[in-house]
Enzyme design. Structure first.
Site, mmCIF file in Angstrom:
data_model
loop_
_atom_site.group_PDB
_atom_site.id
_atom_site.type_symbol
_atom_site.label_atom_id
_atom_site.label_comp_id
_atom_site.label_asym_id
_atom_site.label_seq_id
_atom_site.Cartn_x
_atom_site.Cartn_y
_atom_site.Cartn_z
ATOM 1 C CB ALA A 127 40.464 39.435 37.642
ATOM 2 C CE LYS A 128 44.367 36.906 44.345
ATOM 3 N NZ LYS A 128 44.890 37.946 44.936
ATOM 4 N N GLY A 129 42.798 34.594 39.761
ATOM 5 C CA GLY A 129 43.227 33.290 39.298
ATOM 6 C C GLY A 129 43.773 32.332 40.436
#
Ligand code: NAD
Length: 438
Positions: A127-129
């Site tokens: 995941a990444k933000g």
């Protein structure tokens, strides 16, 4: 069901059409990732049936982040959280604050996290933000309000068993502390495991701050051995003097190497006899930039890429080693501290020029490995000493590097393709075991 490698298949290159939420003419970093996946498809055997899974993020959330500025105005920022794949465990990946953050970039970074976590075999998905903002334009109070509002907005999909954040470009321990506190306030219980890279006094792990740079150094030692390169006389060039680049530079210097060139957002420096890193880092801490450091010669941005070195460590942003720069580089070994610094066409040129690339998904996996240790320690509320953490880190990194090295040798492919083969097979194997629902 065995995970043994199967014969190489012939697969025609796919034409990638952008998904509706990306600009029609530009896949950006996500396109770079898709090209890397294509290179792996012939090596997936029966698992290629599931390969489309890798080309579609599981979940994409775009959020509006409004805050009141100190001057009373209301500002809106665009933020993202992308969960690329959660077959092997909760989503895991950092949060980036940068003025050039795009959805394509966050999608690619999330996908690279899936690959990285599987390549080093930690039980996470990817995941990444990110938020499109230049955090240097915000006061501390504004930065805190933006971080907290963003955390609240993505709160519907994150959690210690769903998706765990960590620091990335322009985010740090303090931002993780605010994220942890905001999430905890919203669920009504202190939940340290929702982020990693926290301050040690708040459930952070010893060794986490240095872990990515230490991992870069660990795989650098192994790759140098394979090349017959003596670290004690090696010349090192580093792009990025942040969390990753500064620690890696320091560890190479401690091993006797000369750090001859560095570059950050403010400029590039060169010193043939080796830069005085302690003085340089003190200057950089004082001024927020390496530019203006007097005990070195200033270089142009392009001049940095032409400096002769034995080891080059890109540790800033993606898309730095382009085909054009790959033709001019004068180095033997590239250790990708950053995520996605090398374009696929540059990869081909570097292979032709016999420059070894240890890809991001292995080289910078030290951070997520110690993040995993942090998460485990948070769940048990029992904390290990730093020597224990570093020992386990070196073991995980060394085993992952050797496994990838073997596949590269056996299949006659680059270390990047080998790492993708190992990782994609692990991810798709869990997909196959879990099956589709319903
Ligand atoms: P950081 O914010 O601590 O440092 C970033 C560095 O890059 C700074 O020195 C900055 O000046 C420099 N930089 C920014 N724009 C630049 C430009 N245009 N040209 C040259 N230099 C530029 O970030 P970090 O945590 O060190 O992350 C660096 C890279 O490593 C990123 O690609 C990140 O995704 C990757 N990474 C970080 C971690 C981690 O644990 N922090 C883990 C894995 C991968």
């Amino acid at each position: 069901m065995s995970l043994a490698l199967e014969p190489v298949a012939h697969i025609d290159r796919t034409q990638h059409n952008p998904p509706p939420y990306l600009k029609a003419d530009d896949l950006g970093p996500w396109g770079q990732y898709l090209e890397q996946v294509d290179r792996v498809l012939p090596h997936l055997g029966r698992l290629s049936r599931w390969a489309e899974t890798l080309k579609r993020p599981k979940r994409i959330l775009t959020v509006d982040v409004p805050i009141e500025l100190d001057n009373g105005q209301v500002a809106h920022f665009e933020g993202y959280r992308v969960q690329h794949n959660v077959s092997r465990g909760p989503g895991k990946g950092g949060v980036r604050f940068h003025q050039e953050v795009t959805l394509s970039e966050v999608m690619a970074l999330a996908a690279w996290m899936s690959i990285k976590n599987a390549a080093v075999n930690v039980p996470y998905g990817g995941a990444k933000g990110g938020i499109r903002v230049d955090p240097r334009t915000l006061s501390r109070g504004e930065l805190e309000r933006m971080t907290r509002r963003y955390t609240s907005e993505i709160g519907i999909i994150i959690g210690p068993n769903q998706d765990i954040s960590a620091p990335d470009v322009n985010t740090n321990e303090q931002i993780m502390a605010w994220m942890m506190d905001t999430y905890s306030m919203n669920v009504g219980a202190t939940t340290t495991g929702v982020v990693t890279g926290k301050p040690v006094d708040l459930g952070g792990s010893l060794g986490r701050r240095e872990a990515t740079g230490r991992g870069v150094y660990t795989v650098g030692q192994l790759a140098a051995q394979h090349l017959g390169l003596d670290l004690s006389s090696a010349r090192v060039a580093v792009q990025g003097m942040g969390n990753v680049g500064a620690v890696a530079a320091r560890l190479f210097a401690q091993a006797g190497a000369r750090v001859v060139a560095v570059q950050d957002h403010s400029g590039s420096l060169y010193h043939e006899a080796g830069l005085d890193l302690q003085a340089l880092l003190a200057h950089s801490a004082r001024h927020g930039a390496v530019a203006g450091f007097e005990q070195a010669q200033a270089l142009s941005t392009e001049g940095f890429w032409e400096i002769e070195s034995d080891i080059l460590i890109p540790a800033a942003l993606e898309h730095q080693i382009t085909a054009e720069r790959a033709l001019r580089l004068r180095t033997r070994l590239i250790l990708e501290g950053a995520n996605g610094p090398t374009t696929p066409s540059a990869d081909d040129i570097l292979a032709d020029r016999n420059i070894l690339v240890v890809p991001d998904v292995i080289a910078n996996a030290g951070g997520v490995t110690v993040s995993y240790f942090e998460w485990v320690q948070d769940f048990s509320s029992f904390f290990w000493d730093e020597a224990e953490i570093n020992r386990r880190l070196v073991r995980v990194m060394s085993e992952a590097f050797q496994a990838v090295w073997e596949v590269a040798r056996e299949r006659q492919v680059s270390l990047r393709t080998a790492a993708f083969i190992v990782a994609c097979r692990r991810i798709l194997h869990t997909r196959e075991l879990r099956g589709l629902y319903p």
